[in-house]
Design a protein around this motif. Structure first.
Motif, short mmCIF file in Angstrom:
data_model
loop_
_atom_site.label_atom_id
_atom_site.label_comp_id
_atom_site.label_asym_id
_atom_site.label_seq_id
_atom_site.Cartn_x
_atom_site.Cartn_y
_atom_site.Cartn_z
N GLY A 56 11.99 0.33 19.18
CA GLY A 56 12.35 -0.84 18.73
C GLY A 56 13.38 -1.01 17.78
N PHE A 57 14.27 0.00 17.87
CA PHE A 57 15.58 -0.03 16.71
C PHE A 57 16.96 -1.14 17.34
CE2 PHE A 57 12.42 2.14 14.05
CZ PHE A 57 13.45 2.06 12.94
N THR A 58 17.28 -1.50 16.16
CA THR A 58 18.61 -2.18 17.30
C THR A 58 19.32 -0.91 18.48
OG1 THR A 58 19.83 -1.68 15.12
CG2 THR A 58 18.83 -4.09 15.67
N ASP A 59 20.37 -1.07 18.93
CA ASP A 59 21.23 -0.14 19.78
C ASP A 59 22.44 -0.13 19.48
OD1 ASP A 59 19.09 0.79 20.96
OD2 ASP A 59 19.62 -0.48 23.27
N PRO A 97 18.98 7.90 19.64
CA PRO A 97 18.64 8.57 18.96
C PRO A 97 18.00 9.07 17.66
CG PRO A 97 20.14 6.77 19.20
CD PRO A 97 19.22 6.39 19.86
N LEU A 98 17.09 8.58 18.06
CA LEU A 98 16.01 8.53 16.39
C LEU A 98 15.24 9.38 17.12
CD1 LEU A 98 15.89 4.58 16.17
CD2 LEU A 98 16.88 6.31 15.42
N VAL A 99 14.52 10.23 15.94
CA VAL A 99 13.27 11.02 15.90
C VAL A 99 12.20 10.18 15.09
CG1 VAL A 99 12.74 13.32 14.95
CG2 VAL A 99 15.10 13.29 16.23
N ALA A 100 11.02 10.90 15.87
CA ALA A 100 10.11 10.15 15.26
C ALA A 100 10.01 8.23 14.49
CB ALA A 100 10.25 10.52 13.51
N PRO A 101 10.81 7.70 15.52
CA PRO A 101 11.00 6.17 15.01
C PRO A 101 10.04 5.48 15.13
CG PRO A 101 11.09 6.38 17.40
CD PRO A 101 11.85 7.67 17.15
N HIS A 102 8.58 5.58 15.15
CA HIS A 102 7.33 4.97 15.51
C HIS A 102 7.30 5.47 13.95
CE1 HIS A 102 6.13 9.36 15.95
NE2 HIS A 102 4.60 8.86 15.22
#
Length: 752
Positions: free
Chosen positions: A302-305, A716-721
């Motif tokens: 859900g985030f930009t790469d 690369p994200l932790v808990a992106p939700h």
């Protein structure tokens, strides 16, 4: 990675007396320039294929005498010690020539130096190792030179995308959202690398976070790289090494040049420059624009790469005075300026500017404005007196989720240099350094604007011990208001027992006063709370590096082999502690040791019989900290890193380039359940292909595939939700975040 935002312990303020006394002693002890009683003169012309070669660089080996040919290839060198001498001659695009000549006392000898064209510049001129121009082969300091042609083998809009294909260097991405990055040398974190532009240390603190992306390879003539401490000449931030970006010289740049790229990830870039060169004035003006507005989310978090960016910069330079009359090729006065603007966004889909700083949709939005002024004045070119100066203004207006970060920085820098040469072939460089910095970021660690005035002096002597042994010894003293006088010595030795073999030993000390919130991105992003447990002391290091360089002739197809061993030990290192408490980042000076050690091997070969060249490099390293009897690997420092490059030209019109990187496992941050992830990364590799077609002189058409096998690490994200929650983290970046990318472009250059 780090810097002191806590108020230092109160200390008695040292009086300036010791510093001024040391300066007086150093300068008084410097032998005055003298001329050998038995000297002669060399004059002549540099030619290739019967035509003059303008502005070739010349040096009398072992005599410390250097000169630059004029626009017609003619030169004159006075005060040459009598006897049998060797004249070194080099120019871009030609193989370096060595001319033996007999110098008679009181007489002038004419020399006609013939250069042969070469696809690679085999012995380029560098300035980084000793802050003066010299040939790579003659320098006691190991300096690696990366030419513009080498950078063009991986076409890109940013210097940061190119350095990761150089042995021993790596781009470290510190945030998986906004993609802030830095340059690692031999596994040491980015803030320990001093990035210079034309010899001036202007890419520090705030600029080291986002400013490096704004350096376009289109305006670079060459990179000069030193691996190892260089604080004696360049002061703080040069503990791991130096990357000196040399901008294009107007005399050799095309009259008009245009370079444009477009990639499959939606990035478009264009660079335009124009150069003019006369006998007494030379100038270059260029502009660069980069734009990416495509939202790419290949890993589905859900985030930009990749960040969505707009970057624009304008660069100008003017050199005044006849360069051939100066010890420095730029002439009597050189001025350059650059203005830079960047708008960068990384975050969740659906973010708009109305969400900046709010909690509806997570985003990291950064606006950067920057102004750079760099100058060099040599009022008495033949006496070795020079003043280098620079000023930078950097403003950053950022919002990391709901956390604002508004910071400004002003840095003024000046070097007053005296390059003295004595009767016994001693090259003595003495200087006075003045640095004034104003920094304010509005964080609790900086309740008022931080102002630093750091005066310093340095002196170094480069001399021949014997016909095969050359040494360089130097000492720098910097005065910090809170920390007193900090010394930084260095010693470099070059021994050449055989014609094709040279050994170089470099020993030195480094120091650094850190800027925590600008250098450690984790202190601003994510949900961990920052705790500074004590007043942070400057970091210190002691380093040693041994290099063995050998050339295997192979019937003219020279293979150059370099073997390096390096060791650095830190004292007072500031290490972020992510392990003691999962919700905190603890900062303190290390009570223990921090070590970076390893071995590097590199070899390259350029074939004359057919147009093939290749280079191979591998660095095996062990980077760790030892504390309370426990030894832990450094985060994001791989066990090994290798590079491979191959280039072949078909019929002089089509060149195929392959570059690859091979990265070993590395230690990664650890997270509590339910967000547990591997604490070690797997080994991986990336591979690039590029084709360059030259349909006619001055025109190149490019097509490239980067990361051909589409390798990516996953989110690369932790808990992106839950990006506004307590577990969100952006630092788990160990490999490529985006996959395969195609590039198409063109270069057009009109010669003089």
């Amino acid at each position: 990675m780090l810097h002191s935002n806590a108020n230092p312990r109160p200390r008695p303020r040292p009086r300036p007396g010791p510093l001024l006394l040391a300066a007086a002693i150093a300068l008084a002890a410097t032998p005055g320039t003298a001329r050998q009683p038995d000297t002669g003169t060399l004059h002549g012309i540099v030619v290739a294929d019967g035509a003059p070669v303008p502005y070739a660089a010349l040096e009398v080996r072992g005599a410390g005498l250097r000169a630059l040919a004029d626009g017609d290839g003619r030169f004159r060198i006075t005060g040459v010690p009598a006897g049998q001498r060797v004249l070194l001659v080099a120019a871009p695009g030609y193989a370096t020539a060595e001319v033996a000549v007999r110098v008679e006392p009181g007489r002038a000898a004419f020399v006609r130096a013939e250069l042969a064209r070469a696809p690679l510049e085999l012995n380029p001129v560098v300035v980084t190792g000793a802050m003066r121009e010299t040939f790579v082969s003659e320098s006691p300091v190991k300096v690696e030179v990366v030419t513009a042609r080498h950078l063009q083998r991986n076409a890109s809009s940013s210097l940061m995308e190119s350095v990761q294909y150089l042995n021993g260097l790596a781009q470290q991405v510190d945030c998986g959202v906004c993609y802030t990055n830095s340059i690692r040398i031999n596994g040491m974190e980015g803030p320990y690398t001093a990035v210079l532009i034309d010899g001036m240390p202007i890419m520090s603190a705030l600029a080291s976070v986002y400013g490096l992306d704004g350096i376009s390879p289109a305006f670079i003539e060459q990179l000069e790289i030193i691996k190892g401490p260089s604080s004696t000449l360049y002061g703080t931030e040069a503990m791991a090494g130096v990357v000196n970006v040399i901008t294009k010289d107007p005399r050799f740049a095309p009259r008009l040049a245009v370079e444009a790229h477009h990639t499959s990830t939606g990035e478009s870039s264009v660079n335009v420059s124009s150069a003019r060169a006369g006998e007494r004035a030379r100038g270059l003006l260029g502009a660069s624009l980069v734009h990416r507005d495509r939202f790419i989310d290949g890993n589905g978090d859900g985030f930009t790469d990749l960040p969505m960016t707009t970057r624009a910069s304008v660069f100008g330079r003017i050199d005044l005075g006849r360069a051939e009359r100066s010890r420095w090729r730029r002439g009597v006065l050189s001025l350059s300026a650059r203005g830079y603007y960047e708008d960068r966004f990384g975050g969740a889909r659906g973010w708009t500017r109305a969400d900046r700083g709010g909690s509806r949709v997570y985003g990291e939005h950064i606006e950067t404005r920057r102004l750079e002024l760099i100058g060099s004045l040599a009022p008495w070119p033949d006496r070795g007196v020079r003043a280098d100066f620079s000023y930078t203004w950097h403003a950053q207006d950022a919002a990391y989720g709901t956390t604002p970060f508004v910071a400004t920085q002003h840095v003024g820098f000046m070097n007053l240099l005296w390059d003295a040469r004595t009767a016994r072939s001693h090259d003595i460089l003495a200087g006075l350094t003045l640095r004034y910095q104003v920094y304010d970021d509005g964080t609790p660690a900086t309740p008022v604007a931080e102002r630093r005035f750091i005066p310093g002096i340095f002196v170094q002597d480069e001399f021949d011990v014997g016909p095969d042994l050359r040494m360089l010894a130097g000492l720098r003293l910097d005065h910090h208001e809170a920390h007193g006088v900090i010394p930084a010595p260095r010693l470099s030795v070059k021994w050449q027992p055989l014609l094709d073999t040279a050994l170089r030993l470099n020993l030195g000390s480094g120091f650094r006063v850190v800027s925590l919130f600008t250098e450690d991105h984790a202190a601003l992003t994510g949900a961990r709370r920052v705790v500074i447990e004590e007043a942070l002391e400057p970091e210190r290091s002691w380093s040693g590096a041994l290099n063995v360089n050998h050339v295997f002739p192979f019937a003219g197809n020279n293979m150059v082999v370099d073997v390096d061993a390096f060791y650095t030990r830190f004292g007072n290192r500031i290490v972020p502690d992510y392990d003691t408490h999962p919700d905190l980042i603890l900062y303190r000076n290390l009570r223990g040791r921090s070590v970076s050690r390893g071995v590097a091997l590199a070899f390259n070969q350029n074939f004359r019989a057919f147009p093939l060249l290749y280079s191979v490099g591998i660095t095996v390293q062990d980077v760790y900290t030892g504390r309370d009897g426990e030894r832990r690997k450094e985060l994001f420092a791989p066990d090994y890193r290798a590079t491979l490059g191959v280039s072949y030209t078909f019929g002089g019109a089509l060149t195929l380039d392959y570059t690859g990187t091979f990265v070993g496992p590395m230690r990664l941050p650890e997270y509590p359940a339910p967000y547990t992830r591997p604490s070690r990364s797997p080994a991986y590799s990336t591979h690039n292909l590029q084709a360059t077609w030259r349909p006619r002189a001055g025109i190149e058409l490019l097509a490239a595939a980067r990361n051909v096998f589409d390798f990516r690490q996953g989110s690369p994200l932790v808990a992106p939700h839950d990006p506004f929650g307590p577990d969100f983290d952006t630092a788990y970046v160990w490999g490529p975040i985006h996959g395969r990318e195609l590039l198409f472009g063109a270069r057009v250059g009109l010669s003089r």
